[in-house]
Design a protein around this motif. Sequence first.
Motif, PDB file in Angstrom:
ATOM      1  N   GLU A 174     -12.797  21.697 -15.546  1.00 50.47           N
ATOM      2  CA  GLU A 174     -14.149  21.695 -14.990  1.00 50.47           C
ATOM      3  C   GLU A 174     -14.476  20.410 -14.245  1.00 50.47           C
ATOM      4  O   GLU A 174     -15.286  20.404 -13.317  1.00 50.47           O
ATOM      5  CB  GLU A 174     -15.170  21.915 -16.108  1.00 50.47           C
ATOM      6  N   HIS A 175     -13.836  19.286 -14.641  1.00 54.34           N
ATOM      7  CA  HIS A 175     -14.144  17.988 -14.027  1.00 54.34           C
ATOM      8  C   HIS A 175     -13.057  17.512 -13.075  1.00 54.34           C
ATOM      9  O   HIS A 175     -13.027  16.347 -12.686  1.00 54.34           O
ATOM     10  CB  HIS A 175     -14.393  16.945 -15.120  1.00 54.34           C
ATOM     11  N   GLY A 176     -12.144  18.406 -12.694  1.00 48.31           N
ATOM     12  CA  GLY A 176     -11.172  18.059 -11.668  1.00 48.31           C
ATOM     13  C   GLY A 176     -10.064  17.139 -12.125  1.00 48.31           C
ATOM     14  O   GLY A 176      -9.336  16.604 -11.302  1.00 48.31           O
ATOM     15  N   VAL A 177      -9.897  16.938 -13.433  1.00 43.76           N
ATOM     16  CA  VAL A 177      -8.864  16.028 -13.920  1.00 43.76           C
ATOM     17  C   VAL A 177      -7.464  16.529 -13.568  1.00 43.76           C
ATOM     18  O   VAL A 177      -6.545  15.750 -13.329  1.00 43.76           O
ATOM     19  CB  VAL A 177      -8.985  15.831 -15.462  1.00 43.76           C
ATOM     20  N   LEU A 178      -7.303  17.860 -13.511  1.00 42.85           N
ATOM     21  CA  LEU A 178      -5.995  18.437 -13.229  1.00 42.85           C
ATOM     22  C   LEU A 178      -5.758  18.670 -11.736  1.00 42.85           C
ATOM     23  O   LEU A 178      -4.681  19.099 -11.345  1.00 42.85           O
ATOM     24  CB  LEU A 178      -5.835  19.771 -13.971  1.00 42.85           C
ATOM     25  N   GLN A 179      -6.758  18.380 -10.906  1.00 39.17           N
ATOM     26  CA  GLN A 179      -6.576  18.553  -9.478  1.00 39.17           C
ATOM     27  C   GLN A 179      -5.445  17.650  -8.985  1.00 39.17           C
ATOM     28  O   GLN A 179      -5.371  16.477  -9.300  1.00 39.17           O
ATOM     29  CB  GLN A 179      -7.864  18.204  -8.716  1.00 39.17           C
ATOM     30  N   GLY A 180      -4.559  18.215  -8.171  1.00 37.47           N
ATOM     31  CA  GLY A 180      -3.474  17.427  -7.596  1.00 37.47           C
ATOM     32  C   GLY A 180      -2.264  17.287  -8.480  1.00 37.47           C
ATOM     33  O   GLY A 180      -1.295  16.637  -8.092  1.00 37.47           O
ATOM     34  N   THR A 181      -2.278  17.884  -9.669  1.00 42.26           N
ATOM     35  CA  THR A 181      -1.124  17.755 -10.571  1.00 42.26           C
ATOM     36  C   THR A 181      -0.108  18.859 -10.372  1.00 42.26           C
ATOM     37  O   THR A 181       0.999  18.787 -10.870  1.00 42.26           O
ATOM     38  CB  THR A 181      -1.563  17.790 -12.039  1.00 42.26           C
ATOM     39  N   GLY A 182      -0.497  19.914  -9.664  1.00 45.14           N
ATOM     40  CA  GLY A 182       0.375  21.067  -9.524  1.00 45.14           C
ATOM     41  C   GLY A 182       0.285  22.017 -10.696  1.00 45.14           C
ATOM     42  O   GLY A 182       0.959  23.037 -10.724  1.00 45.14           O
ATOM     43  N   VAL A 183      -0.553  21.701 -11.696  1.00 43.09           N
ATOM     44  CA  VAL A 183      -0.697  22.537 -12.882  1.00 43.09           C
ATOM     45  C   VAL A 183      -1.695  23.651 -12.607  1.00 43.09           C
ATOM     46  O   VAL A 183      -2.768  23.408 -12.066  1.00 43.09           O
ATOM     47  CB  VAL A 183      -1.163  21.703 -14.097  1.00 43.09           C
ATOM     48  N   SER A 184      -1.344  24.862 -12.979  1.00 44.90           N
ATOM     49  CA  SER A 184      -2.244  25.994 -12.844  1.00 44.90           C
ATOM     50  C   SER A 184      -2.429  26.623 -14.219  1.00 44.90           C
ATOM     51  O   SER A 184      -1.465  27.042 -14.846  1.00 44.90           O
ATOM     52  CB  SER A 184      -1.669  27.032 -11.862  1.00 44.90           C
ATOM     53  N   LEU A 185      -3.653  26.617 -14.708  1.00 40.67           N
ATOM     54  CA  LEU A 185      -3.928  27.159 -16.046  1.00 40.67           C
ATOM     55  C   LEU A 185      -4.821  28.391 -15.948  1.00 40.67           C
ATOM     56  O   LEU A 185      -5.549  28.535 -14.995  1.00 40.67           O
ATOM     57  CB  LEU A 185      -4.609  26.088 -16.903  1.00 40.67           C
ATOM     58  N   VAL A 204       0.838  -1.187   0.000  1.00 40.24           N
ATOM     59  CA  VAL A 204       0.000   0.000   0.000  1.00 40.24           C
ATOM     60  C   VAL A 204       0.880   1.247   0.000  1.00 40.24           C
ATOM     61  O   VAL A 204       1.882   1.304   0.709  1.00 40.24           O
ATOM     62  CB  VAL A 204      -0.940   0.045   1.234  1.00 40.24           C
ATOM     63  N   ILE A 205       0.490   2.236  -0.803  1.00 44.69           N
ATOM     64  CA  ILE A 205       1.147   3.542  -0.777  1.00 44.69           C
ATOM     65  C   ILE A 205       0.149   4.563  -0.262  1.00 44.69           C
ATOM     66  O   ILE A 205      -0.945   4.708  -0.810  1.00 44.69           O
ATOM     67  CB  ILE A 205       1.641   3.965  -2.173  1.00 44.69           C
ATOM     68  N   LEU A 206       0.502   5.253   0.819  1.00 42.76           N
ATOM     69  CA  LEU A 206      -0.290   6.375   1.310  1.00 42.76           C
ATOM     70  C   LEU A 206       0.246   7.616   0.610  1.00 42.76           C
ATOM     71  O   LEU A 206       1.393   8.005   0.830  1.00 42.76           O
ATOM     72  CB  LEU A 206      -0.163   6.517   2.828  1.00 42.76           C
ATOM     73  N   LEU A 207      -0.567   8.246  -0.217  1.00 40.14           N
ATOM     74  CA  LEU A 207      -0.082   9.253  -1.145  1.00 40.14           C
ATOM     75  C   LEU A 207      -0.831  10.568  -1.017  1.00 40.14           C
ATOM     76  O   LEU A 207      -2.063  10.595  -1.067  1.00 40.14           O
ATOM     77  CB  LEU A 207      -0.228   8.711  -2.575  1.00 40.14           C
ATOM     78  N   ASP A 208      -0.074  11.645  -0.875  1.00 41.05           N
ATOM     79  CA  ASP A 208      -0.669  12.979  -0.890  1.00 41.05           C
ATOM     80  C   ASP A 208      -0.956  13.379  -2.332  1.00 41.05           C
ATOM     81  O   ASP A 208      -0.247  12.951  -3.252  1.00 41.05           O
ATOM     82  CB  ASP A 208       0.304  13.977  -0.244  1.00 41.05           C
ATOM     83  N   LEU A 209      -1.966  14.204  -2.555  1.00 43.10           N
ATOM     84  CA  LEU A 209      -2.288  14.647  -3.915  1.00 43.10           C
ATOM     85  C   LEU A 209      -1.439  15.823  -4.362  1.00 43.10           C
ATOM     86  O   LEU A 209      -0.950  15.868  -5.477  1.00 43.10           O
ATOM     87  CB  LEU A 209      -3.766  15.034  -4.019  1.00 43.10           C
ATOM     88  N   ASN A 210      -1.287  16.811  -3.492  1.00 42.48           N
ATOM     89  CA  ASN A 210      -0.621  18.049  -3.872  1.00 42.48           C
ATOM     90  C   ASN A 210       0.828  18.046  -3.411  1.00 42.48           C
ATOM     91  O   ASN A 210       1.124  18.267  -2.239  1.00 42.48           O
ATOM     92  CB  ASN A 210      -1.360  19.248  -3.277  1.00 42.48           C
ATOM     93  N   MET A 211       1.722  17.779  -4.353  1.00 42.07           N
ATOM     94  CA  MET A 211       3.153  17.771  -4.075  1.00 42.07           C
ATOM     95  C   MET A 211       3.873  18.512  -5.182  1.00 42.07           C
ATOM     96  O   MET A 211       3.399  18.574  -6.309  1.00 42.07           O
ATOM     97  CB  MET A 211       3.678  16.323  -4.001  1.00 42.07           C
ATOM     98  N   PRO A 212       5.029  19.102  -4.875  1.00 42.36           N
ATOM     99  CA  PRO A 212       5.801  19.748  -5.947  1.00 42.36           C
ATOM    100  C   PRO A 212       6.299  18.716  -6.948  1.00 42.36           C
ATOM    101  O   PRO A 212       6.455  17.535  -6.620  1.00 42.36           O
ATOM    102  CB  PRO A 212       6.974  20.406  -5.190  1.00 42.36           C
ATOM    103  N   GLY A 213       6.519  19.150  -8.187  1.00 42.40           N
ATOM    104  CA  GLY A 213       6.983  18.210  -9.203  1.00 42.40           C
ATOM    105  C   GLY A 213       5.834  17.370  -9.707  1.00 42.40           C
ATOM    106  O   GLY A 213       4.807  17.884 -10.138  1.00 42.40           O
ATOM    107  N   VAL A 214       5.999  16.057  -9.649  1.00 41.48           N
ATOM    108  CA  VAL A 214       4.955  15.144 -10.119  1.00 41.48           C
ATOM    109  C   VAL A 214       3.843  15.066  -9.076  1.00 41.48           C
ATOM    110  O   VAL A 214       4.081  14.664  -7.944  1.00 41.48           O
ATOM    111  CB  VAL A 214       5.530  13.730 -10.383  1.00 41.48           C
ATOM    112  N   GLY A 215       2.638  15.478  -9.451  1.00 50.32           N
ATOM    113  CA  GLY A 215       1.522  15.480  -8.510  1.00 50.32           C
ATOM    114  C   GLY A 215       0.978  14.092  -8.242  1.00 50.32           C
ATOM    115  O   GLY A 215       1.387  13.097  -8.852  1.00 50.32           O
ATOM    116  N   GLY A 216       0.019  14.025  -7.323  1.00 48.51           N
ATOM    117  CA  GLY A 216      -0.496  12.738  -6.883  1.00 48.51           C
ATOM    118  C   GLY A 216      -1.205  11.932  -7.954  1.00 48.51           C
ATOM    119  O   GLY A 216      -1.085  10.707  -8.001  1.00 48.51           O
ATOM    120  N   LEU A 217      -1.958  12.603  -8.845  1.00 45.77           N
ATOM    121  CA  LEU A 217      -2.673  11.869  -9.883  1.00 45.77           C
ATOM    122  C   LEU A 217      -1.715  11.232 -10.883  1.00 45.77           C
ATOM    123  O   LEU A 217      -1.845  10.059 -11.234  1.00 45.77           O
ATOM    124  CB  LEU A 217      -3.652  12.784 -10.610  1.00 45.77           C
ATOM    125  N   SER A 218      -0.747  12.013 -11.341  1.00 43.83           N
ATOM    126  CA  SER A 218       0.238  11.471 -12.271  1.00 43.83           C
ATOM    127  C   SER A 218       1.049  10.369 -11.611  1.00 43.83           C
ATOM    128  O   SER A 218       1.376   9.349 -12.230  1.00 43.83           O
ATOM    129  CB  SER A 218       1.163  12.583 -12.774  1.00 43.83           C
TER     130      SER A 218
END
Length: 213
Positions: free
Chosen positions: A202-213, A52-66
């Motif tokens: 709009e659908h949260g796909v980029l949430q947690g990636t660290g990307v700001s558009l 099991v990996i306990l993983l945060d979503l918002n991290m610098p560099g590669v975000g949690g989703l990626s």
Amino acid sequence: MAPIRIVIVDDHPMVTEGIQSILESYEDIEVLACLSDGQEIIDRVEGLAPDVILLDLNMPGVGGLSTTEMVLEKRPGTRILILSMHDSPEYINSALSHGALGYVLKDVPTDEIKRAIDAVMAGERYLCTGAKGSLAPLAGAGREQLTNREQTILLQLAQGKSNKEVAQALDISVRTVETHRKNIKRKLGISSTAGLTRYALEHGVLQGTGVSL
């Protein structure tokens, strides 16, 4: 019985130390490592071989989703359990649609983290009390759902990557990316790359990636 092998990935040392202290009080859990960013677990997941990996979503560099996507590409049997401060449906839905098996808020009682670990080890999806009922479909009602691979490619494209860059990142051919891109647009009823990016936001796909558009 062998202990459950855990890796904690969070860029806040106080969080990782606190969770590690909690988990090490259980005889059936072994904390293999505490890492501070997504790239580190991507690089080391095969060597560490966690259950099991306990993983945060918002991290610098590669975000949690990626990170979730790439870890599961390398080691599909790994259970990803998201630990996050965000309780919005967009965050929860995005994490689960990208392959996480559970979602737990960081302010839950300590024993709930253990229950979540036991649940995902049993192959069950686990949502803490604050996250239950917050799921929303990634695509709109009545639409054909995106596959996991299509969701991965949508994430890459929405971050502004070219077909060639996506192909290199996922180790697939440019033609395969183009085919997936056409299927994504068809399923979502979107004709432009800008439309894909807008849908992802709009659908949260980029949430947690660290990307700001």
